[in-house]
Design an enzyme around this catalytic site. Structure first.
Site, PDB file in Angstrom:
ATOM      1  N   ASP A 291      47.392  41.876  41.684  1.00 14.34           N
ATOM      2  CA  ASP A 291      47.933  40.558  41.346  1.00 14.34           C
ATOM      3  C   ASP A 291      47.527  40.126  39.945  1.00 14.34           C
ATOM      4  O   ASP A 291      48.343  39.611  39.181  1.00 14.34           O
ATOM      5  CB  ASP A 291      47.433  39.494  42.347  1.00 14.34           C
ATOM      6  CG  ASP A 291      48.196  39.546  43.653  1.00 14.34           C
ATOM      7  OD1 ASP A 291      48.929  40.530  43.872  1.00 14.34           O
ATOM      8  OD2 ASP A 291      48.052  38.610  44.460  1.00 14.34           O
TER       9      ASP A 291
ATOM     10  N   PRO B  85      54.624  27.367  45.808  1.00  9.69           N
ATOM     11  CA  PRO B  85      53.757  26.944  46.905  1.00  9.69           C
ATOM     12  C   PRO B  85      52.425  27.693  46.775  1.00  9.69           C
ATOM     13  O   PRO B  85      52.410  28.901  46.560  1.00  9.69           O
ATOM     14  CB  PRO B  85      54.521  27.365  48.159  1.00  9.69           C
ATOM     15  CG  PRO B  85      55.602  28.265  47.712  1.00  9.69           C
ATOM     16  CD  PRO B  85      55.796  28.115  46.242  1.00  9.69           C
ATOM     17  N   VAL B  86      51.312  26.950  46.838  1.00 10.30           N
ATOM     18  CA  VAL B  86      49.996  27.559  46.609  1.00 10.30           C
ATOM     19  C   VAL B  86      49.572  28.381  47.829  1.00 10.30           C
ATOM     20  O   VAL B  86      49.790  27.971  48.968  1.00 10.30           O
ATOM     21  CB  VAL B  86      48.955  26.449  46.304  1.00 10.30           C
ATOM     22  CG1 VAL B  86      47.552  27.009  46.216  1.00 10.30           C
ATOM     23  CG2 VAL B  86      49.327  25.768  44.993  1.00 10.30           C
ATOM     24  N   GLY B  87      48.970  29.529  47.585  1.00  8.45           N
ATOM     25  CA  GLY B  87      48.455  30.362  48.673  1.00  8.45           C
ATOM     26  C   GLY B  87      49.563  30.873  49.573  1.00  8.45           C
ATOM     27  O   GLY B  87      49.406  30.934  50.785  1.00  8.45           O
TER      28      GLY B  87
ATOM     29  N   SER C 155      46.760  32.520  43.242  1.00 10.29           N
ATOM     30  CA  SER C 155      45.325  32.523  42.915  1.00 10.29           C
ATOM     31  C   SER C 155      45.071  33.375  41.679  1.00 10.29           C
ATOM     32  O   SER C 155      44.247  33.025  40.825  1.00 10.29           O
ATOM     33  CB  SER C 155      44.485  32.983  44.110  1.00 10.29           C
ATOM     34  OG  SER C 155      44.917  34.248  44.537  1.00 10.29           O
ATOM     35  N   ALA C 156      45.797  34.480  41.537  1.00 14.04           N
ATOM     36  CA  ALA C 156      45.657  35.323  40.345  1.00 14.04           C
ATOM     37  C   ALA C 156      46.155  34.573  39.114  1.00 14.04           C
ATOM     38  O   ALA C 156      45.523  34.598  38.050  1.00 14.04           O
ATOM     39  CB  ALA C 156      46.445  36.615  40.521  1.00 14.04           C
ATOM     40  N   ALA C 157      47.279  33.855  39.277  1.00 17.06           N
ATOM     41  CA  ALA C 157      47.855  33.119  38.141  1.00 17.06           C
ATOM     42  C   ALA C 157      46.911  31.999  37.698  1.00 17.06           C
ATOM     43  O   ALA C 157      46.669  31.803  36.501  1.00 17.06           O
ATOM     44  CB  ALA C 157      49.226  32.558  38.529  1.00 17.06           C
TER      45      ALA C 157
ATOM     46  N   LEU D 196      52.441  34.602  46.669  1.00 15.43           N
ATOM     47  CA  LEU D 196      53.156  34.802  45.399  1.00 15.43           C
ATOM     48  C   LEU D 196      52.176  34.905  44.229  1.00 15.43           C
ATOM     49  O   LEU D 196      52.539  34.652  43.077  1.00 15.43           O
ATOM     50  CB  LEU D 196      54.156  33.663  45.175  1.00 15.43           C
ATOM     51  CG  LEU D 196      55.292  33.595  46.202  1.00 15.43           C
ATOM     52  CD1 LEU D 196      56.179  32.382  45.963  1.00 15.43           C
ATOM     53  CD2 LEU D 196      56.153  34.859  46.178  1.00 15.43           C
TER      54      LEU D 196
HETATM   55  O1  PMV Z   1      49.145  36.987  49.135  1.00 13.55           O
HETATM   56  P1  PMV Z   1      48.643  37.279  47.779  1.00 13.55           P
HETATM   57  O2  PMV Z   1      49.562  36.845  46.691  1.00 13.55           O
HETATM   58  O3  PMV Z   1      47.239  36.776  47.574  1.00 13.55           O
HETATM   59  O4  PMV Z   1      48.603  38.894  47.623  1.00 13.55           O
HETATM   60  C1  PMV Z   1      47.613  39.650  48.256  1.00 13.55           C
HETATM   61  C2  PMV Z   1      47.875  41.127  48.095  1.00 13.55           C
HETATM   62  C3  PMV Z   1      46.951  42.046  48.911  1.00 13.55           C
HETATM   63  O5  PMV Z   1      47.390  43.386  48.658  1.00 13.55           O
HETATM   64  C4  PMV Z   1      47.061  41.776  50.395  1.00 13.55           C
HETATM   65  C5  PMV Z   1      45.490  41.919  48.507  1.00 13.55           C
HETATM   66  C6  PMV Z   1      45.114  42.537  47.166  1.00 13.55           C
HETATM   67  O6  PMV Z   1      44.020  42.221  46.697  1.00 13.55           O
HETATM   68  O7  PMV Z   1      45.885  43.338  46.602  1.00 13.55           O
END
Ligand code: PMV
Length: 329
Positions: A160, A109-111, A117-119, A114
């Site tokens: 991430d 599931p996007v956003g 966005s980094a992947a 998990l």
């Molecule tokens: O929810 P995600 O997968 O975008 O993870 C964010 C993690 C944070 O620690 C809240 C932000 C960060 O840049 O590390």
């Protein structure tokens, strides 16, 4: 040329949010991935399409100054902005700005917390650089993908992007932009999902406002999370799952104190504990999204308990595969 790249989703076992302030974190990559198919065009037009789990699609076409968007899911539109920024940063790194067609498909599931966005960012950069035949080390890839997150979200730790680039069970040291690998097989976890009411940028900004308003108090919570991460690392190394679970519960309480949990996430966390989990916490930025429960031998009971409160259990297991890229034609 056509290139295919993929990157894994990740679970933050400990330390989200505090990691933005330089505290360590422990992350874990999973077998569900984001796939990026890239084709180099003969002109300068950029076409990006994203298809997500259960949410339809979104398209972006950029031709000179003209930008056209077709969206049926806002969360996917956000992921397109990561792809677009990743292309910009990769083009600058390669010294080439070619038109491309990109299709992003997510098994996650996007956003949702998990690391999608980094992947998406890391896989797009890896695909573009391979298409341009430009050398790219994993260290450089993680650094460029981190820049994408900072520019799109306003603020982001390297957690991430480092995790999805390298893959594995990692102890992240954000101040040094480095990590250590922790040895463990597959941790018996169950992940539960509930739609997000906010996004990572807004949640990180919310914690920042708290820090600005009550610096002494809130920085104390953030430093406590950092200490807890080190205790969790010891517990993992000693294979003391009871202690790992109990520290997950404490971490959830501290994240709630930072204002990033929701009623639905709390319901899922409490349901999982009542169904026999050793520990449960939200994972990622919060504001809805995902929670994770450590529940050896109680996986099915925990999944049923999540469904009973309206959560969606996600099937996933540990995978140490990081970013992968190959030319397909
Ligand atoms: O929810 P995600 O997968 O975008 O993870 C964010 C993690 C944070 O620690 C809240 C932000 C960060 O840049 O590390």
């Amino acid at each position: 040329m056509r290139v295919f790249a993929s990157a894994p989703g990740k679970i933050t076992l400990f330390g989200e949010h505090a990691v933005v302030y330089g505290e360590p974190a422990i992350t874990y990559t999973i077998d569900k991935r984001v796939h990026v198919h890239l084709k180099v065009r003969g002109d300068s037009t950029i076409k990006i399409e994203a298809r997500g789990l259960q949410v339809g699609g979104a398209k972006l076409v950029i031709s000179g100054e003209k930008i056209e968007a077709e969206v049926d899911a806002q969360s996917l539109m956000e992921s397109l902005s990561y792809v677009h920024k990743a292309l910009e940063i990769a083009s600058e790194y390669c010294g080439e700005s070619k038109g491309v067609e990109i299709l992003v498909e997510s098994e996650l599931p996007v956003g949702a917390g998990l690391g999608t966005s980094a992947a998406v960012s890391a896989a797009t950069i890896a695909a573009f650089c391979r298409a341009m035949e430009k050398e790219l080390s994993l260290e450089e890839l993680a650094r460029l993908a981190h820049r994408v997150e900072i520019e799109v979200q306003g603020s982001a730790s390297p957690m991430d992007t480092m995790t999805v680039t390298y893959g594995g069970l990692l102890y992240i040291k954000p101040a040094e932009r480095s990590f250590e690998r922790l040895e463990w097989g597959s941790l018996p976890v169950v992940v539960g999902f509930t739609p997000r009411e906010s996004n990572t940028g807004k949640l990180v900004a919310g914690v920042r406002r708290l820090v600005e308003r009550e610096e002494d108090l809130i920085m104390e919570i953030i430093r406590t999370i950092g200490k807890l991460v080190d205790r969790a690392r010891e517990a993992l190394e000693e294979e003391n799952l009871e202690m790992v679970g109990s520290l997950m519960n404490v971490n959830h309480g501290l994240l709630e104190a930072l204002g990033v949990s929701t009623v639905k996430l709390n319901e899922m966390v409490y349901a999982a504990r009542a169904a026999g989990a050793l520990g449960a916490k939200l994972t990622g930025a919060g504001g809805g999204g995902c929670m994770v429960a450590l529940c050896p031998g109680r996986e099915e009971e925990v999944k049923a308990s999540l469904r009973a409160v309206g959560g969606i259990p996600l099937e996933c297991t540990f995978s140490s595969r990081g970013v992968e890229v190959r030319v397909v034609g």
